[in-house]
Design an enzyme around this catalytic site. Structure first.
Site, PDB file in Angstrom:
ATOM      1  N   ASP A 349       0.844  -1.196   0.000  1.00 54.49           N
ATOM      2  CA  ASP A 349       0.000   0.000   0.000  1.00 54.49           C
ATOM      3  C   ASP A 349       0.880   1.247   0.000  1.00 54.49           C
ATOM      4  O   ASP A 349       2.096   1.168   0.131  1.00 54.49           O
ATOM      5  CB  ASP A 349      -0.942  -0.011   1.214  1.00 54.49           C
ATOM      6  CG  ASP A 349      -0.195  -0.062   2.542  1.00 54.49           C
ATOM      7  OD1 ASP A 349       0.847  -0.744   2.598  1.00 54.49           O
ATOM      8  OD2 ASP A 349      -0.624   0.586   3.513  1.00 54.49           O
ATOM      9  N   HIS A 676       2.075  -8.850  -3.378  1.00 55.53           N
ATOM     10  CA  HIS A 676       1.052  -7.805  -3.356  1.00 55.53           C
ATOM     11  C   HIS A 676       1.733  -6.438  -3.274  1.00 55.53           C
ATOM     12  O   HIS A 676       2.421  -6.135  -2.299  1.00 55.53           O
ATOM     13  CB  HIS A 676       0.149  -8.016  -2.143  1.00 55.53           C
ATOM     14  CG  HIS A 676      -0.902  -6.968  -1.974  1.00 55.53           C
ATOM     15  ND1 HIS A 676      -2.030  -6.916  -2.764  1.00 55.53           N
ATOM     16  CD2 HIS A 676      -0.996  -5.928  -1.130  1.00 55.53           C
ATOM     17  CE1 HIS A 676      -2.775  -5.901  -2.389  1.00 55.53           C
ATOM     18  NE2 HIS A 676      -2.165  -5.270  -1.399  1.00 55.53           N
TER      19      HIS A 676
HETATM   20  O1  9MR Z   1       2.413  -6.816   9.343  1.00 57.19           O
HETATM   21  C1  9MR Z   1       1.118  -6.555   9.833  1.00 57.19           C
HETATM   22  C2  9MR Z   1       0.583  -7.805  10.490  1.00 57.19           C
HETATM   23  O2  9MR Z   1       1.351  -8.121  11.633  1.00 57.19           O
HETATM   24  C3  9MR Z   1      -0.878  -7.606  10.872  1.00 57.19           C
HETATM   25  O3  9MR Z   1      -1.404  -8.834  11.345  1.00 57.19           O
HETATM   26  C4  9MR Z   1      -1.671  -7.134   9.654  1.00 57.19           C
HETATM   27  C5  9MR Z   1      -3.136  -6.881   9.944  1.00 57.19           C
HETATM   28  O4  9MR Z   1      -3.297  -5.842  10.838  1.00 57.19           O
HETATM   29  O5  9MR Z   1      -1.105  -5.946   9.151  1.00 57.19           O
HETATM   30  C6  9MR Z   1       0.213  -6.112   8.706  1.00 57.19           C
HETATM   31  O6  9MR Z   1       0.699  -4.899   8.252  1.00 57.19           O
HETATM   32  C7  9MR Z   1       0.145  -4.373   7.070  1.00 57.19           C
HETATM   33  C8  9MR Z   1      -0.328  -2.970   7.390  1.00 57.19           C
HETATM   34  O7  9MR Z   1      -1.407  -3.039   8.271  1.00 57.19           O
HETATM   35  C9  9MR Z   1      -0.669  -2.151   6.159  1.00 57.19           C
HETATM   36  N1  9MR Z   1       0.402  -2.172   5.197  1.00 57.19           N
HETATM   37  C10 9MR Z   1       0.768  -3.528   4.819  1.00 57.19           C
HETATM   38  C11 9MR Z   1       1.248  -4.300   6.015  1.00 57.19           C
HETATM   39  C12 9MR Z   1       1.753  -5.689   5.614  1.00 57.19           C
HETATM   40  O8  9MR Z   1       0.746  -6.553   5.244  1.00 57.19           O
END
Ligand code: 9MR
Length: 802
Positions: A349, A676
């Site tokens: 993102d 992704h």
């Molecule tokens: O790395 C993060 C993981 O530990 C969490 O379980 C997840 C859901 O909250 O989010 C991951 O981080 C993401 C972030 O929220 C938004 N940018 C992408 C990150 C990697 O997937």
């Protein structure tokens, strides 16, 4: 009331046959949905547990309630297709009969269109039907013969074209027919699993073999020249719970001669080729660090540094961008704007988050600090000119230049003097609503917003800025002063606001990175401030922290949400005023944690420091962060067992795993390359690149928190959820198993940097110098040849003379 419509060539007798158990049914545990009818093509047509996984919408939002899909259809749309819900990736066979059924109602009588069509352009339909809905739920049954043959079919309901808003309710959607919904069978051959990049000559060399054989099997290592250089018998390890496979392990550490093109043969099966060389991790260290340059926001990415990745600067206030040079606070949370340009995009993102920026920056700073304090550190390998970045040549170590790009952003996120909560750091900045996939950063038209400050973000800023202050001091004293001042301000602000937590539901357009236990962040920040300043109040604070003596590592290891280990590792390794017993206690705790992780590596037939329950979102980083702890134990003790543990753990990342997949792009014979990402969107738009070499994927995650992974992976022959190691899909849409992220690449860079330094004095992979030409054996069966400008390179084969 039940109304059956449609033609009768799909009789109820067919449908009632004994092995048919209803359209999509039962079971909603751990986010899993099960379907019993093998030819059921619709995933999660029952919305059990109010799960909308697998479904998409356009012109409206998806929501489920009471086990049904409930769609608020806005009024004032022109075309039926202006509002729609449906499911993609439906498999359709040509000339094959299908039965489609669903239960639907509307808040007032209305006619919609249901259809089965191609899910991509030109959206060719194979069945379409106007359906008159009433306010009572009714069951609708139809049949048709498909004239499409595709894996990219779509079942959809077009709801638009109405002046007035209404509510659509849908349940029990089923499409039965054709071949049984295919089990997703990943390519995993050959069954002999090795580190596909290679092994250090004096490092451990282990492999895992998938085999039902109950007894030890003979193995041979064959050199690139075809000679058997070692042989022995495998060790049966029984059933591996993380993969559900029966496996043996092979230890071929006796092979020490450098070379490329080695293979391991077991029972007639041959592994992917691998290299034995001291330099195998050099390129990985560089590539893992280069990832950060390509993720930079606010700067033109120059092809000269990263060929194939050039793009205009993202979010510098140039339309269609609406950020990041003057970003407003989220409505109701502040009436000012900040210039928060720069930093790295977090992941796939375009969000920029101080919390996750914190650990990623700390790991880059930490790998540099380790290089200058540890015996096997080799700081010259991280010096100025070692990375292809614009700051190359400024006499500052390049890894510090890269970390500064994020630090400058984090400093900008600090609430300025005179504003409410001054000194706190805003938690994050990102689009309102999720950005399209793919979308280059400079093309993002969405509104950017500053989300409220949080204690966790403020302490991430305090910790990293305090660490930066001591590391940049020799290169740029003014910057060091600025960092230290910001760290002190942040520390003070966090103490005044110790419980400002980011909201877990603040996820419209970005991740939450929420955390409501910040005792570990306080400990980490105090540790960095104490190491840098030596001031007593910080030591007093540390002594009062539960982490002064408490477990700073846990079975789960460090991560963005649990950062006590970052403080503990630095207290144990960085010269500071921490004295005598206190320092010994910190060091012992690192060793104890490392011993625990090492035991898991021994217990796991795939040689990895997590057991079957350890696979979560970002599992590859969980592994690497534990390896960082083990590596620190090696730095503290020189005990080879720790070094070997780190190297063995890396084997898993680079291919010695149940999927026989290297999770790092560009490394190994089979590797992740569809992560992704809105930037590296090649899978969806061939004009865009794949992720650059050295990008690590999040990795196996049995939570299957994205619809794509859920849909593709939940069909298993046993009907049971897939085993943890199989919960991975190299698909751009599987963000919960296959995203890129700065905190994952920072963990990779840290461990790769450690591994690259594990070369004996007088290492024999080169560099060899012939006049002005430098030759070095590198990983991945490559030889690096550096030729001065103006020379041409002539390569001659020793075998053929040509
Ligand atoms: O790395 C993060 C993981 O530990 C969490 O379980 C997840 C859901 O909250 O989010 C991951 O981080 C993401 C972030 O929220 C938004 N940018 C992408 C990150 C990697 O997937």
């Amino acid at each position: 009331m039940v109304i059956v419509r449609g033609t009768s060539d799909w009789s109820s007798a067919n449908r009632g046959s004994s092995d048919w158990d209803g359209a999509g049914s039962a079971g909603h545990g751990r986010g899993m949905v099960t379907v019993k009818e093998p030819r059921e093509q619709v995933f999660n047509g029952t919305f059990d547990g109010n799960d909308t996984a697998g479904w998409f919408s356009a012109g409206t939002a998806l929501a489920a309630a009471d086990g049904k899909l409930r769609v608020q259809v806005p009024g004032g749309t022109q075309q039926r297709w202006d509002v729609l819900v449906g499911e993609n990736d439906i498999r359709l066979n040509a000339n094959t009969p299908y039965a489609i059924s669903f239960t639907a109602s509307a808040s007032r009588p209305v006619t919609i269109k249901a259809q089965v069509q191609l899910g991509d352009k030109p959206y060719t339909p194979t069945w379409a039907q106007d359906v008159q809905l009433t306010t009572d739920p009714q069951q609708y049954h139809y049949s048709f013969t498909s004239n499409l043959d595709t894996g990219r079919g779509q079942v959809s309901f077009q709801l638009g074209g109405s002046g007035e808003a209404w509510t659509f309710t849908l349940d029990d959607v089923s499409l039965v027919g054709g071949e049984p919904a295919g089990w997703y069978v990943p390519e995993t051959d050959p069954p002999v699993r090795v580190n596909q990049v290679g092994y250090l000559p004096d490092g451990p060399k282990r492999a895992t073999v998938v085999t039902d054989a109950p007894d030890p099997r003979p193995w041979q290592v064959v050199s690139g020249a075809g000679e058997v250089v070692a042989s022995g018998r495998s060790t049966p390890r029984g059933l591996d719970a993380s993969s559900g496979q029966k496996v043996h392990t092979v230890d071929f550490s006796a092979v020490t001669a450098p070379g490329t093109g080695y293979v391991l043969r077991v029972d007639g099966q041959q592994s992917f080729p691998f290299t034995v060389a001291n330099s195998i991790y050099d390129r990985l260290r560089r590539d893992a660090l280069h990832f950060f340059y390509v993720q930079r926001s606010g700067i033109t990415i120059d092809d000269a540094f990263v060929p194939g990745y050039a793009r205009p600067a993202g979010h510098v206030g140039v339309p269609p961008n609406q950020g990041d040079t003057s970003v407003p606070c989220q409505p109701g949370t502040g009436d000012y704007r900040l210039d928060v340009r720069g930093g790295w995009y977090d992941a796939g993102d375009h969000g920029k988050y101080v919390v996750n920026g914190g650990i990623a920056t700390a790991q880059l700073l930490g790998l540099y600090e380790r290089a200058v304090t540890a015996k096997t550190g080799h700081p010259a390998a991280l010096g100025d000119g070692t990375l292809d970045i614009p700051e190359h040549g400024n006499k500052v170590p390049d890894v510090l230049d890269e970390a500064r790009w994020e630090l400058e952003f984090m400093l900008r996120m600090q609430v300025p003097d005179g504003r409410p909560n001054a000194g706190m750091a805003h938690h994050k900045v990102h689009d309102r609503g999720w950005t399209d996939l793919p979308c280059l950063p400079d093309q993002d038209p969405k509104v950017r917003e500053l989300h409220p400050p949080s204690t966790a973000a403020t302490l991430n800023l305090a910790a990293t800025a305090a660490q930066a202050a001591r590391l940049y001091r020799p290169f740029d004293a003014a910057f060091a002063d600025r960092c230290l001042a910001a760290a002190r301000t942040a520390w003070k602000a966090a103490q005044e606001h110790p419980a400002m937590y980011a909201r877990p539901d603040d996820t419209d357009g970005g991740g939450a990175y929420d955390d409501d236990d910040v005792r570990d962040e306080f400990y980490w920040a105090a540790a960095e401030l104490f190491i840098t300043t030596g001031e007593q109040p910080f030591l007093d604070y540390l002594r009062s922290s539960p982490y002064w003596t408490g477990d700073a590592f846990r079975d789960t290891g460090p991560g963005w949400k649990f950062v006590a280990a970052l403080g503990r590792i630095d207290l144990a390794t960085v010269p500071s005023k921490l004295a005598g017993n206190d320092r010994d206690a910190a060091r012992n705790s690192v060793r104890e944690a490392a011993d625990h992780y090492l035991q898991t590596i021994r217990d796991q037939a795939y040689g990895v420091p997590i057991g079957e329950n350890g696979y979560t979102w970002g599992s590859t980083s969980v592994i690497l962060n534990k390896l960082m702890v083990i590596a620190t134990a090696f730095d503290l003790t020189g005990d080879q067992r720790y070094r070997d543990g780190v190297l063995e753990g890396l084997d898993f990342i680079l291919g010695r795993n149940a999927l026989n997949n290297s999770y790092v792009t560009g490394y190994g014979s089979r590797c992740s390359h569809n992560q992704h990402s809105r930037i590296y969107g090649h899978q969806l738009d061939p004009r865009l690149p794949q992720p650059p070499a050295g990008s690590i994927a999040g990795g196996p995650n049995p939570g299957l928190e994205d619809p794509k992974a859920k849909k593709v992976l939940f069909h298993t022959p046993s009907g049971e959820p897939p085993k943890p190691q199989f919960c991975y899909l190299d698909d751009i849409e599987s963000w919960s198993t296959n995203e890129v992220a700065i905190n994952w690449n920072s963990a990779l860079a840290w461990v790769a940097s450690f591994a690259a330094g594990q070369r004996p004095p007088g290492d024999n992979d080169g560099p060899y110098r012939v006049g002005d030409v430098t030759v070095r054996l590198s990983g991945d069966h490559q030889v690096d040849v550096v030729v001065p400008v103006g020379w041409s390179l002539h390569v001659e084969s020793a075998a053929t003379g040509r």
